[in-house]
Design an enzyme around this catalytic site. Structure first.
Site, PDB file in Angstrom:
ATOM      1  N   PRO A 276      57.207  38.645  43.779  1.00  0.00           N
ATOM      2  CG  PRO A 276      59.576  39.453  45.374  1.00  0.00           C
ATOM      3  CD  PRO A 276      58.807  39.832  44.172  1.00  0.00           C
ATOM      4  N   GLY A 277      55.249  38.324  45.710  1.00  0.00           N
ATOM      5  CA  GLY A 277      53.950  39.005  46.465  1.00  0.00           C
ATOM      6  C   GLY A 277      53.552  38.488  46.893  1.00  0.00           C
ATOM      7  NE  ARG A 278      50.816  32.638  47.318  1.00  0.00           N
ATOM      8  CZ  ARG A 278      49.358  33.295  46.853  1.00  0.00           C
ATOM      9  NH1 ARG A 278      49.120  32.654  48.262  1.00  0.00           N
ATOM     10  NH2 ARG A 278      48.759  32.615  45.775  1.00  0.00           N
ATOM     11  CE1 TYR A 318      42.147  31.335  44.096  1.00  0.00           C
ATOM     12  CE2 TYR A 318      42.826  32.492  46.140  1.00  0.00           C
ATOM     13  CZ  TYR A 318      42.675  32.517  44.144  1.00  0.00           C
ATOM     14  OH  TYR A 318      42.472  33.614  43.746  1.00  0.00           O
ATOM     15  CB  CYS A 346      22.368  34.660  53.724  1.00  0.00           C
ATOM     16  SG  CYS A 346      22.287  35.372  55.431  1.00  0.00           S
ATOM     17  CE1 TYR A 375      47.395  38.526  44.850  1.00  0.00           C
ATOM     18  CE2 TYR A 375      48.419  36.757  46.305  1.00  0.00           C
ATOM     19  CZ  TYR A 375      48.599  37.411  45.361  1.00  0.00           C
ATOM     20  OH  TYR A 375      49.729  37.360  44.778  1.00  0.00           O
TER      21      TYR A 375
END
Length: 421
Positions: A276-278, A318, A346, A375
């Site tokens: 797991p990360g998120r 995303y 810009c 992220y």
């Protein structure tokens, strides 16, 4: 659950007022809650209670060494996808036998680095990689422990750019071909087969794709054992989603995810690894930014903030949603206005939200982007010669800067002008 709440009308990170951090480090900045990071790791650990397991945090989600040390000290392993991430994990004090090396493009130099420094296993993604790893291991006089990452051709039902388990994705070896590749690996003097690896994508909000993938891994494991391989680990990847839009998302809980693992492969006598990360880091962090201008346009109004797509690229890349809230708590029943929330870069793509209903924030006021711990900082850049923003870690009533904002001189002096100019 996280530890970012309003107290006395001001958003707090644990027991620290966000306004206090802003006054100290300036905006924009990231702030992480140590208590939330620890809690989320423990929730996963508890979900696999009763099984031989290792939680390998996906370093790519948030690779700050302080974050890695918090998790490593709790017993986490690390899932790395580059030599740099490997060195970060080692710098955080995580031993090599708790580090898994994933990624589709491992180089010979990276292989030498981790074989020399210690590694739990390589999650091998292709036949050419397997052949090169065998060569490097034999050159060093060692044996490389490996799993093969199999691609189960399972639709993860997530954003196309973060789906990894379909047959047309770049990841892994087709599961139908994997037995033949395992047979090749078994004949290689520099390779030791230890298990099977699968990872089907990120930000999954449905358990059924996991179940389908794990059942395919179970079937393959039974076949590989029948072929004579000692399959003793199953690396089941990560990917469980978090509620970015809190009003309408309810991803499965880690406990339910753990039950799927127990139901599908829990009786196979293997050690389970998950990555797991998120879910560990996402809701453990916020990004705080100041309003530069409220701008009235034709047909729409804009909230222009001092953070930009180079600081948090997920919305531009995303079309990702982040809840965005004022740091000063609005009065109960206060009216909301519709605005586009944009940065100063810009690019038209430098837009965090369109037609967002939120409470008005005056010029100079602070707003916070929730669920920005994963992220966020790791994908940031210096586009438009904008300094990378500070990262701050909070524990109780104290905070510390764990990555400083560089000065313009530091940024510009990295460039070197040739003698002939």
């Amino acid at each position: 659950m996280d530890h970012f709440i309003y107290r006395d009308g001001v958003l707090h990170a644990e027991d620290v007022a966000v306004t206090e951090i802003a006054a100290t480090v300036g905006t924009p900045f990231y702030a992480y809650s140590e208590a939330t990071l620890a809690r989320h790791f423990r929730v996963f650990d508890e979900a696999l209670d009763g099984m031989d397991h290792l939680i390998c945090y996906a370093v790519k989600a948030n690779s700050n060494v302080a974050v890695l040390k918090i998790l490593g000290d709790l017993g986490a392993g690390m899932d790395v996808v580059s030599g740099g991430e490997y060195l970060r994990a080692k710098a955080a004090g995580v031993p090599g036998d708790r580090i898994v090396f994933s990624g589709v493009g491992k180089t010979r130099e990276e292989m030498r680095m981790v074989l020399t420094g210690g590694i739990r296993q390589f999650n091998v993604e292709s036949e050419p990689e397997l052949a090169v790893l065998n060569e490097v291991a034999q050159e060093l006089g060692v044996v490389a422990p490996i799993t093969l990452r199999v691609n189960p051709d399972v639709d993860a039902k997530t954003h196309a750019k973060i789906a990894t388990g379909k047959s047309d994705n770049k990841f892994g070896i087709p599961i139908a071909k994997s037995r033949a590749v395992y047979a090749q690996a078994a004949e290689m003097a520099g390779i030791e087969v230890v298990g099977v690896d699968v990872h089907i994508g990120s930000q999954l909000t449905d358990l059924e794709p996991f179940r389908n993938a794990f059942l395919k891994v179970r079937e393959l494991t039974e076949e590989l054992r029948a072929d004579g391989h000692n399959i003793r680990r199953l690396d089941l990847g990560g990917g469980l989603g978090i509620p970015y839009a809190r009003s309408n998302e309810a991803p499965p809980l880690p406990m339910d995810y753990g039950q799927v693992i127990k139901d599908t492969v829990g009786d196979m006598g293997v050690e389970i690894e998950i990555e797991p990360g998120r879910l560990v880091a996402g809701n453990a962090g916020i990004m705080v930014t100041s309003v530069i201008y409220n701008k009235e346009g034709e047909g729409r109004d804009f909230l222009i903030v001092d953070a930009a797509m180079n600081d948090l690229i997920r919305p531009a890349m995303y079309e990702a949603h982040h809840d965005i809230i004022p740091v000063l708590e609005p009065e109960v029943g206060a009216d909301k206005v519709e605005v586009d929330i944009v940065g100063p870069v810009c690019e038209t793509g430098d837009t965090f939200a369109k037609h967002r209903m939120m409470h008005p924030v005056a010029d100079g006021g602070l707003v916070a982007f929730r669920s920005a711990g994963a992220y966020g900082a790791v994908m940031s850049s210096e586009y438009n010669t904008r300094p990378m923003i500070p990262e701050v870690l909070v524990k109780g009533d104290q905070f510390a800067v764990i990555r400083e904002r560089p000065t313009f001189d530091e940024m510009i002096n990295r460039d070197k002008v040739p003698e002939w100019l």
